[in-house]
Write an enzyme that holds these catalytic residues in place. Structure first.
Site, PDB file in Angstrom:
ATOM      1  N   HIS A  86       0.849  -1.193   0.000  1.00 32.18           N
ATOM      2  CA  HIS A  86       0.000   0.000   0.000  1.00 32.18           C
ATOM      3  C   HIS A  86       0.882   1.239   0.000  1.00 32.18           C
ATOM      4  O   HIS A  86       2.072   1.165   0.279  1.00 32.18           O
ATOM      5  CB  HIS A  86      -0.961   0.015   1.194  1.00 32.18           C
TER       6      HIS A  86
ATOM      7  N   HIS B  62       7.967  11.220  -6.370  1.00 31.49           N
ATOM      8  CA  HIS B  62       6.573  11.217  -6.807  1.00 31.49           C
ATOM      9  C   HIS B  62       6.105   9.795  -7.067  1.00 31.49           C
ATOM     10  O   HIS B  62       6.906   8.870  -7.120  1.00 31.49           O
ATOM     11  CB  HIS B  62       6.399  12.073  -8.070  1.00 31.49           C
TER      12      HIS B  62
ATOM     13  N   GLU C 122       2.066  11.845 -10.839  1.00 30.85           N
ATOM     14  CA  GLU C 122       2.297  11.943 -12.280  1.00 30.85           C
ATOM     15  C   GLU C 122       1.343  11.000 -12.993  1.00 30.85           C
ATOM     16  O   GLU C 122       1.071   9.901 -12.516  1.00 30.85           O
ATOM     17  CB  GLU C 122       3.746  11.539 -12.595  1.00 30.85           C
TER      18      GLU C 122
END
EC number: 2.5.1.-
Length: 139
Positions: free
Chosen positions: A7, A66, A115
């Site tokens: 997760h 990211h 992104e």
């Protein structure tokens, strides 16, 4: 042996704002809410949000760290417009060769960089093999 990502958990300052973002803008499936937590299924991943109001968040925008989600080329304009229509903070991103495919960089309400990318790992490796002879590739 590691099997997969289990997760991804984000610390958020306002749980309701983040639920709105991940459910209504990114179209994640809300699975659970609690006093200070929410769970989503998004792109086959378990995304956990934990509200932590007193965490400093001012320097996060300096990092390139990211999480990228895959989208189809045909959906690129749709997602870009969807993010704009919802006043999402869209980042300029880096200058990119078209062989490296297309990306939209943006932030969630807490400044976590996300992104949407139209390429695959194979696309990236093939592009780098062609365009970046200084890199070393392994089997």
């Amino acid at each position: 042996m590691l099997k997969s990502i289990n997760h991804i958990c984000f610390s958020v300052r306002n749980l309701n704002d983040s639920i709105h973002f991940y459910r209504d803008i990114l179209l994640g499936k809300l699975l659970l809410t609690g006093k200070k937590t929410a769970y989503f299924e998004l792109a086959g991943l378990w995304i956990a949000l934990n509200e932590e109001k007193d965490i400093p968040r001012n320097e996060i925008h300096f990092s390139y760290t990211h999480i990228a989600f895959t989208i189809d080329d045909s959906e690129f304009k749709y997602w870009h417009q969807r993010l704009k229509d919802n006043n999402v903070n869209i980042l300029e991103g880096r200058v990119r060769d078209i062989r490296d495919r297309q990306s939209i960089y943006f932030t969630d309400p807490d400044g976590h960089k996300l992104e949407l990318h139209t390429g695959t790992l194979e696309n990236r490796l093939n592009y780098y093999k062609e365009a970046k002879p200084h890199m070393t590739f392994y089997k």
